[in-house]
Design an enzyme around this catalytic site. Sequence first.
Site, short mmCIF file in Angstrom:
data_model
loop_
_atom_site.label_atom_id
_atom_site.label_comp_id
_atom_site.label_asym_id
_atom_site.label_seq_id
_atom_site.Cartn_x
_atom_site.Cartn_y
_atom_site.Cartn_z
N GLU A 220 -14.14 -1.76 0.92
CA GLU A 220 -12.83 -2.40 1.01
C GLU A 220 -12.97 -3.73 1.74
OE1 GLU A 220 -9.44 -3.84 0.75
OE2 GLU A 220 -9.61 -1.85 -0.18
N GLU B 34 -5.79 -7.83 -12.67
CA GLU B 34 -6.28 -7.82 -11.30
C GLU B 34 -7.81 -7.94 -11.29
OE1 GLU B 34 -4.68 -4.66 -8.91
OE2 GLU B 34 -2.62 -5.32 -9.21
N PHE C 270 2.38 2.11 -3.43
CA PHE C 270 1.38 2.66 -4.35
C PHE C 270 1.02 4.10 -3.97
CE2 PHE C 270 -0.42 -1.84 -5.25
CZ PHE C 270 0.60 -2.05 -6.16
N TYR D 38 -2.58 9.52 -8.51
CA TYR D 38 -3.73 10.05 -7.78
C TYR D 38 -4.05 11.49 -8.17
CZ TYR D 38 -3.23 5.75 -5.21
OH TYR D 38 -3.15 4.42 -4.89
N TYR E 216 0.83 -1.21 0.00
CA TYR E 216 0.00 0.00 0.00
C TYR E 216 0.86 1.26 0.00
CZ TYR E 216 -4.44 -2.42 0.96
OH TYR E 216 -5.57 -3.19 0.88
N GLU F 68 -9.19 1.30 -8.89
CA GLU F 68 -7.86 1.17 -9.51
C GLU F 68 -7.45 -0.30 -9.50
OE1 GLU F 68 -4.49 2.73 -7.38
OE2 GLU F 68 -5.63 3.02 -5.54
N ASP G 259 -16.72 -7.22 0.11
CA ASP G 259 -16.35 -7.46 -1.28
C ASP G 259 -17.36 -6.71 -2.13
OD1 ASP G 259 -16.26 -8.60 -3.96
OD2 ASP G 259 -15.13 -10.27 -3.11
N MET G 260 -16.88 -5.91 -3.07
CA MET G 260 -17.77 -5.06 -3.86
C MET G 260 -18.85 -5.86 -4.59
SD MET G 260 -15.18 -4.07 -6.98
CE MET G 260 -13.75 -3.93 -5.91
#
Length: 567
Positions: free
Chosen positions: A326, A379, A261, A268, A258, A370, A354-355
């Site tokens: 998330e 991904e 990134f 961003y 994390y 992303e 989980d979305m």
Amino acid sequence: MLPMDPQETDPTYPATVLSAVEWSSKVIFQVSDVDVDSPNAKLREYSKAMLMRDVTWAEHLQINGSIMVRLRGPENNNLAEIIKSRTKGNWFINVPITNPELASFEHRKDATESEIEEAQQVDPWSWWNELRFATKHNARAKVVVELSDSDRPSRECVRRWLGEPIEAIIIPSSLFVLNRSNYYVLQKEWQTIVGHFISVRANIIISAKTNDKAISQYAEYAKKLISDHGDTHTLNSYENMLEIPLQPLFDNLDGDTYEIFETDPVKYKLYQEAVQQVLLDRVSEAEAKRKLTVVMVLGGGRGPLARAVLNAAEITKRKVRVYIIEKNPNAIRTLSNVVKTLWSKKDVHIFSKDMRDFSPPELADVLVSELLGSFGDNELSPECLDGALKLLKPDGVSIPCKSTSYINPIMSAVLHNNVSQLTLTVQAFHYGYVVLLKNIYHIDEPQALFEFTHPNRAAVIDNTRHKKVSFTAQMDCVLHGIGGYFDTVLYKDIILSINPLTHTQGMFSWFPMFFPTHPLTIKAGDTISIKFWRRVDAEKVWYEWQVCEPKESELHNPDGVGYNMRL
């Protein structure tokens, strides 16, 4: 330094002139310039005896040292056998960058045009390539390219050498010229050539007579070139390092990932610009104080995307409600703290879900994610965003709205050797790798492969793909694998790219991908055709790839036996 008689045992210098550490760290042994592949049997045997005497002496002095041997022509099978038979140290193969015979024509008045043209067609790179295959791609054989004042190599020739395991370049003192300040320098054309080699970490060896009084000037100038052309950055340690791609849908990322990134200075900022543009397009100035835009951040991590959304809202003076979805419970802890300490007065809500399984309190105007990966879809952004379509209003938008993957054939002996070292533990040639490409030669420019658009409102959604892409080789070379890249349209003309032709300057969140193939010699003008598949079943997504021209080769990763992405 070494006696010329192969039977002589009394050396011209003893081992004690240097310490063992100094022998191994400060000395490269240049063996006698002999021809162990001479057609003359007597000379061939004599040469072998001399070479083995030199090699034995070098191995006595060095634990894991370096031996440099000059290639004299295309026939090097005996030399290859000797290299394969030795187990200590590295072999530095001295290869002229252009045909040495060209230099002789400067002093010959009887040379015909056909002789000169024939000599110009001789490519010493092919000598090295034949040796490489004869040694079965021995990782201890590295290249030392020798420049020549008789002929300057083409740009493409230099670029091809960058795909080889370059240890050093040799700069003859004859290339140096005096400038107006009476200081020895290289002409601009040679500066550019040397700069390319420096950029791939090649060392510099200066060839000069021992009594040359300008040696110190040459050395100082070489240091300046290294300073000017050295590619120094914080990610040096990742160069040519093979990594298995992340699977954030299946695995929970760690804090170090994390953090890397989040330090990207470009990504961003562009996400923020995309959100700004969306807010301005969807909410007019007259509606700004009363109209609320619902933004869902899918895969919020530790908050950088949400921060970009909130910054965009503040800059545009538009009202937003932000839902952060998330699934990583460890990231949720950090997110919760950020909301509590920094965004307590903002309309921000966190959901540990989980979305694909999330049931929202309301539908979103904008989805922001992303989930791209180095190949755009590796991904599983198509599967994730398709599953999240139920979260979006009928007129809602997705950031990003499109991603495209790209491939091209590449030569990289270094990457091939790195893959080969993994074959003892995994089916290494059936994996795709994330890698910061360094020692590579792009055989041809990247071309578009697969494209995905979001939101995908098709009646029947099919994320499998298959495409055949053809390329043309500019020079004789070796195909070692396939480079993989992507670009993505965040919104309108705001684009992120790791395609070498359009790379977003300063962005480092994604390294390219490398899909290995077994080495295949390619001739200039050859068509290289590659078939690529994206396959999906109930449990996983995987790629398969195959070179089908100029020669049909093995199908890599059938049924996802190596690299696959878990759903």
